[in-house]
Design an enzyme around this catalytic site. Structure first.
Site: not given
Ligand code: LMR
Length: 394
Positions: A127, A208, A210, A243
């Protein structure tokens, strides 16, 4: 003074969200930011959350502070949700945080306090905000191989080879389930091998998580995190309620540290509480309160779980439909991995030029690395995406 500041490079995912909003074309498809959408493109408030909110509105008598770590009942219920009975509650320190991002930020700062030399090993890709926060804090991020773009799966041998280079006290950041951005995940045998490697090297896992409940189910998605937490001497966990409870804007998350014993736990708890105080004092309460209401009430919990299951199985059906449609159009099974991936995302393996062309010609928005949010699709838009992909030469 302020003119000393330079421009920050904007977050690509959030930029895409803005670009989609500003696109005047009447038919457009948003597969960008990781927000669940139903077949009508809406992000509904979950039934149980709405009921909890009504109840809480009646019950709440004050807006005074709660406490620095957040409401202890929220922590207890979230620890149970993520960790089950895999570790003793008395060994887990926890603070409520503003979302999963807040939990990650606190976890990284805790690492920095405990071991300023620590490097954080991150999957390649990960991410983007993981990297951005680490850069902001001045913590070195070291990528480990993860995604095999040839198969759409995990390059497990490459991952293990790279993780072999960690040192004692380094952090290995792992996605507990539903890997973001690729959708490719380890199986439990592979997780066990990672755990063994961590224990051989003395590196500390940070998980992590999420998207618990978006992959193979609420319990199945927690299995890897539980395995890590019960097998390694120390584990840091950042969990999000954005989420799986659909409460994105309420900013609800939790940072947990699983320690070796209860006396260490108390020192860690004090440090986490200190971090909350330094960064924002008291964590937000409203979202955490809704989660608490849902989890502690058997009826609300059952209804929440049923809706979460509908969301999950709906995404699985869209995955299958997209893989089938691509097979039909391309005459090959090279996109079969989309049905194997889990969670909200899949990385399609398109070039950035192809991603750009799909956006320009078909008003279909995905992240530049060709990550799509499966939940942005519906029965009618799956064929549009598949044909756009084939048209750009995917
Ligand atoms: C994403 O990866 O799209 C989500 O986790 C939202 C974000 O804050 O980036």
């Amino acid at each position: 003074m302020l003119n000393a500041l330079t421009e920050q490079s904007p977050d690509k995912i959030l930029m895409l969200m803005q670009a989609f909003r500003e696109d005047p074309r009447p038919v457009k498809i948003d597969l960008g930011v990781g927000v669940y959408k139903n077949a009508h493109g809406q992000t509904p408030i979950m039934r149980a959350v709405k009921k909890a909110e009504k109840q809480w509105w009646e019950e709440e008598t004050t807006k005074s502070y709660v406490n620095l770590a957040g409401d202890p009942e929220f922590s207890d219920l979230m620890i149970e949700l993520v960790l089950g009975t895999s570790v003793a509650r008395g060994n887990v320190a926890a603070i409520a945080t503003p979302g999963g991002t807040g939990a990650l930020r606190q976890a990284f700062e805790l690492v920095q306090m405990a071991n300023p030399e620590a490097k954080v090993f991150v999957s390649d890709p990960t991410w983007p905000n993981h990297l951005s926060i680490l850069r902001h804090l001045g913590i070195e991020a070291v990528p480990y191989r993860y995604f095999d773009s040839a198969t759409g799966g995990v390059n497990f041998d490459g991952m293990m080879e790279d993780l072999g280079k960690v040192s004692k006290g380094d952090i290995v950041l792992l996605h507990g389930c539903c890997h973001n951005p690729t959708g490719a995940n380890l199986n439990l045998t592979e997780w066990q091998a990672v755990v063994d490697l961590l224990n051989q090297t003395g590196a500390v896992p940070m998980v992590d998580i999420a998207y618990q409940g978006f992959g193979d189910g609420l319990e199945a998605d927690a299995k890897a995190t539980r395995l890590v937490a019960s097998s390694c001497p120390e584990t840091l966990i950042a969990a999000s309620c954005s989420k799986n409870f659909g409460i994105y804007r309420e900013r609800t998350g939790i940072m947990m540290a699983v320690t070796q014993d209860s006396s260490l736990r108390s020192v860690v708890q004090g440090n986490l509480t200190h971090l909350n105080r330094q960064n924002y004092s008291f964590p937000p309460d409203h979202g955490a309160r809704l989660v608490t209401h849902v989890l502690r009430d058997a009826d609300l919990r059952a209804d929440w779980l049923a809706e979460l299951e509908d969301i999950r199985t709906g995404m699985l059906a869209l995955r299958q439909q997209l893989a089938d449609e691509l097979q039909r159009l391309s005459g090959s099974n090279r996109f079969g991995f989309i049905a194997q991936h889990r969670g909200m995302f899949s990385r399609l393996g398109l070039t950035s030029a192809q991603v750009e062309k799909i956006r320009a010609d078909h008003a279909i928005y995905m992240v530049g690395d060709s990550r799509i949010n499966i939940a942005g699709l519906n029965d009618e838009s799956v064929p549009l995406l598949a044909s756009a992909m084939i048209k750009v030469g995917a």
